[in-house]
Design an enzyme around this catalytic site. Structure first.
Site, PDB file in Angstrom:
ATOM      1  N   LYS A  34       0.871  -1.196   0.000  1.00  0.00           N
ATOM      2  CA  LYS A  34       0.000   0.000   0.000  1.00  0.00           C
ATOM      3  C   LYS A  34       0.896   1.231   0.000  1.00  0.00           C
ATOM      4  O   LYS A  34       1.935   1.249   0.673  1.00  0.00           O
ATOM      5  CB  LYS A  34      -0.919  -0.001   1.227  1.00  0.00           C
ATOM      6  CG  LYS A  34      -1.784   1.265   1.318  1.00  0.00           C
ATOM      7  CD  LYS A  34      -2.956   1.115   2.267  1.00  0.00           C
ATOM      8  CE  LYS A  34      -2.614   1.304   3.732  1.00  0.00           C
ATOM      9  NZ  LYS A  34      -2.005   2.617   4.082  1.00  0.00           N
ATOM     10  N   GLU A  67      -9.098   7.706   3.662  1.00  0.00           N
ATOM     11  CA  GLU A  67      -9.047   7.972   5.103  1.00  0.00           C
ATOM     12  C   GLU A  67      -9.581   9.364   5.414  1.00  0.00           C
ATOM     13  O   GLU A  67      -9.154  10.363   4.814  1.00  0.00           O
ATOM     14  CB  GLU A  67      -7.588   7.825   5.604  1.00  0.00           C
ATOM     15  CG  GLU A  67      -7.451   8.079   7.097  1.00  0.00           C
ATOM     16  CD  GLU A  67      -6.135   7.586   7.694  1.00  0.00           C
ATOM     17  OE1 GLU A  67      -5.350   6.918   6.989  1.00  0.00           O
ATOM     18  OE2 GLU A  67      -5.898   7.882   8.881  1.00  0.00           O
TER      19      GLU A  67
END
Ligand code: KIV
Length: 272
Positions: A121, A190
């Site tokens: 990631k 996020e």
């Protein structure tokens, strides 16, 4: 069409797209060590993230910046040894991919070779496009991460909700489309407004996994230490605590101390 949920022996990056297409939400939690990963994997999680949040919850740093590639490989290899079903995604830590695509590829290869992780990631959009492409060309699956990207905390200045303004929201949408176009298999969003997150999830064919991004995305991720209530000073609105282990473990320690002092432990049955 059957409505039965597909059973997966091992979750792959393809399984996640199948889940999105079937309308099945994806569950993801962090883990950084063997024992926690064993519990989480056995309980049926879809994705384990060896997050660079290890820098905070395992090492006690204030930010995710100090954790090194070697440390991430150590955490990831411990997690990999514990898992049988989940897809294990490993964060590329700060400083291991930002300088140039060649270094990014070298870092991703080290993660895959030395830890056995299944994917990496990376935080960021257009700024890291060439590095993401280089890693993807080597056959390494990449999960993107947009919105609040903690590796850039000193640029943002705070951990507040991102992309509330139109300009930042527009860039986020462009970046998400770009990450899908070049071949990322999923994206973490996020701390962004839920309306924006839902719009992004609907506009992409790859899964969007949210943390503080509302329920309109394709899956959810939390830091396991937060959801187990092992941490207690971090209280964002998006966090649901499923246990209060900070208190329970503290009580257990107090009881142990009392038992040792009182010579109650070990008792007759607890010795040889
Ligand atoms: O490092 C981490 O735990 C993460 C999650 C918050 C998505 O990146």
């Amino acid at each position: 069409m059957s409505t039965a949920k597909k059973e997966y022996k091992r979750i792959t990056v393809k399984s996640l797209t199948e889940m999105k297409n079937a309308g099945e939400k994806i569950s993801m939690l962090t883990a950084y060590d063997y024992t926690m990963a064993k519990i989480i994997d056995s309980a049926g999680i879809d994705v384990i993230l060896v997050g660079d949040s290890a820098s905070n919850v395992m090492a006690g740093h204030e930010t995710t910046l100090p954790i090194t590639l070697d440390q991430m490989i150590y955490h990831a290899s411990s997690v990999i040894r514990a898992t049988e079903r989940s897809l294990v995604v490993v964060d590329l830590p700060f400083g291991s991919y930002q300088s140039d695509p060649k270094e990014a590829l070298r870092s991703a290869i080290r993660i895959m070779k030395e830890s056995g992780g299944h994917a990496v990631k990376m935080e960021g959009g257009s700024e890291i496009k060439e590095s993401v492409k280089r890693i993807l060309h080597a056959g390494i699956p990449v999960m993107g991460h947009l919105g609040l990207t903690p590796q850039s905390i000193y640029k943002f200045g705070t951990y507040t909700v991102r992309a509330k303004e139109e300009e930042e929201a527009a860039k986020l949408k462009e970046d998400a489309l770009m990450l899908e176009r070049i071949g990322c298999f999923a994206i973490v969003l996020e701390k962004v407004p839920s309306v924006l997150a839902e719009e992004v999830a609907k506009s992409l064919s790859i899964p969007v996994i949210g943390i503080g991004a509302g329920s309109g995305v394709d899956g959810q991720v939390l830091v396991s230490h937060d959801m187990f209530g092992m941490t207690h000073e971090f209280n964002p609105r998006f966090l649901r605590r499923y246990l209060n282990l900070y208190e329970d473990m503290g009580n257990a320690v107090s009881q142990y101390v009392a038992d040792v002092k009182a010579v109650d432990f070990p008792n007759k049955d607890e010795q040889y």
